[in-house]
Motif scaffolding. Sequence first.
Motif, PDB file in Angstrom:
ATOM      1  N   LYS A 152      29.659  43.658  32.372  1.00  0.00           N
ATOM      2  CA  LYS A 152      29.726  42.307  32.935  1.00  0.00           C
ATOM      3  C   LYS A 152      28.722  42.144  34.082  1.00  0.00           C
ATOM      4  CE  LYS A 152      33.067  39.252  35.160  1.00  0.00           C
ATOM      5  NZ  LYS A 152      34.441  39.112  35.583  1.00  0.00           N
ATOM      6  N   GLU A 166      33.571  34.146  54.304  1.00  0.00           N
ATOM      7  CA  GLU A 166      34.646  33.169  54.507  1.00  0.00           C
ATOM      8  C   GLU A 166      35.264  33.200  55.919  1.00  0.00           C
ATOM      9  OE1 GLU A 166      37.466  32.926  51.344  1.00  0.00           O
ATOM     10  OE2 GLU A 166      35.983  33.521  49.850  1.00  0.00           O
ATOM     11  N   TYR A 178      29.370  45.072  36.633  1.00  0.00           N
ATOM     12  CA  TYR A 178      30.547  45.936  36.520  1.00  0.00           C
ATOM     13  C   TYR A 178      30.698  46.233  35.041  1.00  0.00           C
ATOM     14  CZ  TYR A 178      31.775  44.601  41.299  1.00  0.00           C
ATOM     15  OH  TYR A 178      31.757  44.401  42.654  1.00  0.00           O
ATOM     16  N   VAL A 210      27.454  40.427  37.249  1.00  0.00           N
ATOM     17  CA  VAL A 210      28.105  39.605  38.279  1.00  0.00           C
ATOM     18  C   VAL A 210      27.067  38.922  39.166  1.00  0.00           C
ATOM     19  CG1 VAL A 210      29.619  39.735  40.275  1.00  0.00           C
ATOM     20  CG2 VAL A 210      30.192  40.995  38.222  1.00  0.00           C
ATOM     21  N   HIS A 213      34.391  28.013  51.123  1.00  0.00           N
ATOM     22  CA  HIS A 213      34.790  27.175  49.988  1.00  0.00           C
ATOM     23  C   HIS A 213      34.767  25.707  50.371  1.00  0.00           C
ATOM     24  CE1 HIS A 213      35.725  30.281  47.147  1.00  0.00           C
ATOM     25  NE2 HIS A 213      36.401  30.943  48.061  1.00  0.00           N
ATOM     26  N   GLU A 268      32.320  28.825  43.211  1.00  0.00           N
ATOM     27  CA  GLU A 268      33.725  28.893  42.803  1.00  0.00           C
ATOM     28  C   GLU A 268      34.259  30.331  42.898  1.00  0.00           C
ATOM     29  OE1 GLU A 268      33.662  27.459  38.699  1.00  0.00           O
ATOM     30  OE2 GLU A 268      31.706  28.364  38.517  1.00  0.00           O
ATOM     31  N   ASN A 269      35.575  30.482  42.797  1.00  0.00           N
ATOM     32  CA  ASN A 269      36.187  31.817  42.801  1.00  0.00           C
ATOM     33  C   ASN A 269      35.550  32.666  41.705  1.00  0.00           C
ATOM     34  OD1 ASN A 269      39.306  30.194  43.429  1.00  0.00           O
ATOM     35  ND2 ASN A 269      38.183  31.431  44.889  1.00  0.00           N
ATOM     36  N   GLY A 270      35.163  33.880  42.081  1.00  0.00           N
ATOM     37  CA  GLY A 270      34.583  34.789  41.094  1.00  0.00           C
ATOM     38  C   GLY A 270      33.087  34.591  40.875  1.00  0.00           C
ATOM     39  N   ALA A 271      32.456  33.696  41.645  1.00  0.00           N
ATOM     40  CA  ALA A 271      31.017  33.422  41.449  1.00  0.00           C
ATOM     41  C   ALA A 271      30.157  34.629  41.839  1.00  0.00           C
ATOM     42  CB  ALA A 271      30.599  32.205  42.264  1.00  0.00           C
ATOM     43  N   GLY A 272      30.663  35.480  42.754  1.00  0.00           N
ATOM     44  CA  GLY A 272      29.905  36.676  43.140  1.00  0.00           C
ATOM     45  C   GLY A 272      29.573  36.758  44.621  1.00  0.00           C
ATOM     46  N   LYS A 273      30.189  35.914  45.434  1.00  0.00           N
ATOM     47  CA  LYS A 273      29.856  35.866  46.871  1.00  0.00           C
ATOM     48  C   LYS A 273      30.141  37.201  47.569  1.00  0.00           C
ATOM     49  CE  LYS A 273      32.659  32.371  47.373  1.00  0.00           C
ATOM     50  NZ  LYS A 273      33.056  32.187  45.972  1.00  0.00           N
ATOM     51  N   THR A 274      31.360  37.717  47.374  1.00  0.00           N
ATOM     52  CA  THR A 274      31.716  38.976  48.038  1.00  0.00           C
ATOM     53  C   THR A 274      30.856  40.124  47.526  1.00  0.00           C
ATOM     54  OG1 THR A 274      33.953  38.221  48.481  1.00  0.00           O
ATOM     55  CG2 THR A 274      33.623  40.600  48.430  1.00  0.00           C
ATOM     56  N   THR A 275      30.579  40.129  46.232  1.00  0.00           N
ATOM     57  CA  THR A 275      29.714  41.176  45.662  1.00  0.00           C
ATOM     58  C   THR A 275      28.333  41.115  46.314  1.00  0.00           C
ATOM     59  OG1 THR A 275      30.902  40.975  43.568  1.00  0.00           O
ATOM     60  CG2 THR A 275      28.780  42.109  43.499  1.00  0.00           C
TER      61      THR A 275
HETATM   62  N1  ATP Z   1      35.569  46.288  41.261  1.00  0.00           N
HETATM   63  C1  ATP Z   1      35.374  45.368  40.304  1.00  0.00           C
HETATM   64  N2  ATP Z   1      35.424  45.701  39.004  1.00  0.00           N
HETATM   65  C2  ATP Z   1      35.194  44.794  38.039  1.00  0.00           C
HETATM   66  N3  ATP Z   1      34.912  43.500  38.258  1.00  0.00           N
HETATM   67  C3  ATP Z   1      34.851  43.108  39.548  1.00  0.00           C
HETATM   68  C4  ATP Z   1      35.072  44.014  40.640  1.00  0.00           C
HETATM   69  N4  ATP Z   1      34.944  43.324  41.808  1.00  0.00           N
HETATM   70  C5  ATP Z   1      34.651  42.055  41.459  1.00  0.00           C
HETATM   71  N5  ATP Z   1      34.600  41.925  40.114  1.00  0.00           N
HETATM   72  C6  ATP Z   1      34.285  40.705  39.363  1.00  0.00           C
HETATM   73  O1  ATP Z   1      33.034  40.233  39.843  1.00  0.00           O
HETATM   74  C7  ATP Z   1      33.027  38.817  39.870  1.00  0.00           C
HETATM   75  C8  ATP Z   1      32.618  38.355  41.260  1.00  0.00           C
HETATM   76  O2  ATP Z   1      33.638  38.720  42.192  1.00  0.00           O
HETATM   77  P1  ATP Z   1      33.481  38.373  43.741  1.00  0.00           P
HETATM   78  O3  ATP Z   1      34.668  38.933  44.416  1.00  0.00           O
HETATM   79  O4  ATP Z   1      32.146  38.815  44.180  1.00  0.00           O
HETATM   80  O5  ATP Z   1      33.539  36.780  43.703  1.00  0.00           O
HETATM   81  P2  ATP Z   1      33.706  35.743  44.890  1.00  0.00           P
HETATM   82  O6  ATP Z   1      32.680  34.685  44.652  1.00  0.00           O
HETATM   83  O7  ATP Z   1      33.676  36.435  46.195  1.00  0.00           O
HETATM   84  O8  ATP Z   1      35.163  35.165  44.595  1.00  0.00           O
HETATM   85  P3  ATP Z   1      36.260  34.490  45.567  1.00  0.00           P
HETATM   86  O9  ATP Z   1      35.707  33.151  45.947  1.00  0.00           O
HETATM   87  O10 ATP Z   1      37.471  34.366  44.680  1.00  0.00           O
HETATM   88  O11 ATP Z   1      36.473  35.411  46.732  1.00  0.00           O
HETATM   89  C9  ATP Z   1      34.426  38.352  39.438  1.00  0.00           C
HETATM   90  O12 ATP Z   1      34.372  37.993  38.083  1.00  0.00           O
HETATM   91  C10 ATP Z   1      35.274  39.579  39.641  1.00  0.00           C
HETATM   92  O13 ATP Z   1      36.334  39.604  38.721  1.00  0.00           O
END
Ligand code: ATP
Length: 226
Positions: free
Chosen positions: A14, A143, A11, A16, A175, A35-42
């Motif tokens: 950054k 999740e 992004y 991810v 988680h 952990e939260n923000g690790a990138g799973k949803t991405t």
């Molecule tokens: N649209 C976006 N623009 C900028 N940064 C983003 C965007 N979407 C996600 N991020 C960043 O990408 C990183 C990974 O986010 P992601 O949602 O994939 O994490 P996650 O592992 O699913 O987190 P969680 O466990 O909290 O759901 C995070 O640092 C988040 O802030």
Amino acid sequence: MVRVENLSVSYGSKQVLDHLSFEVKPGEVHGIVGENGAGKTTLFESLVGFKKGYSGSVDYVPDVQQSIGFLPANPPMITKITGSEYLKLVLLARGIDRDDFDESNIFDLPLNSYADTYSTGMQKKLALLGVILQGNAFYVLDEPFNGLDYQSCLMVIDILAELRTAGKAVIVSSHIFSTLSDSCDYIHFLKRGAFQHSVGKEKFSEIEAVIKRELIRDSVKGLGIR
Ligand SMILES: Nc1ncnc2c1ncn2[C@@H]1O[C@H](COP(=O)(O)OP(=O)(O)OP(=O)(O)O)[C@@H](O)[C@H]1O
């Protein structure tokens, strides 16, 4: 069936996801913990084609691409349709015309009530039911345990076992490590967009201890609880 090679997502400046490579075969359940923000949803959104603009490759056996069951972390609900209508709609998307869900309503959802009046956990269960009843080949479940009561979590673990037996390919995030160790063949620990560890069943207990050490160390001691 699904092969991911050097998948990277940024992004802006950054990064991810950082050169992820793995393969999910039929009859395998892969768990992602991080952990939260690790990138799973991405990662999951990239796998199902919701996120474009990644580098690297995501390749499917040809007929699988039309048969992906994606459960988002927060499934969107349409207003003013009942649980039954929701299920009918998602099945029609796969060309299945079906009205009777009594036997399949394993979570005892109030299918005649509007789905947008369901609790968070009930909406998650409805959405999960929908993708399972679609009879997909590849399941991407973000999740599925989140917000579910204990009984439903146990049922989801059973569902994952059934999907494995039926030869489906599954990738699932959680988680709660124990939900993954009870249901997966492989667990990948995602840290800042890269797989820190990827292990099979025989190493789950070893890796759980390592992950705990890496994630929390002695940080709670900083609260100075006496
Ligand atoms: N649209 C976006 N623009 C900028 N940064 C983003 C965007 N979407 C996600 N991020 C960043 O990408 C990183 C990974 O986010 P992601 O949602 O994939 O994490 P996650 O592992 O699913 O987190 P969680 O466990 O909290 O759901 C995070 O640092 C988040 O802030």
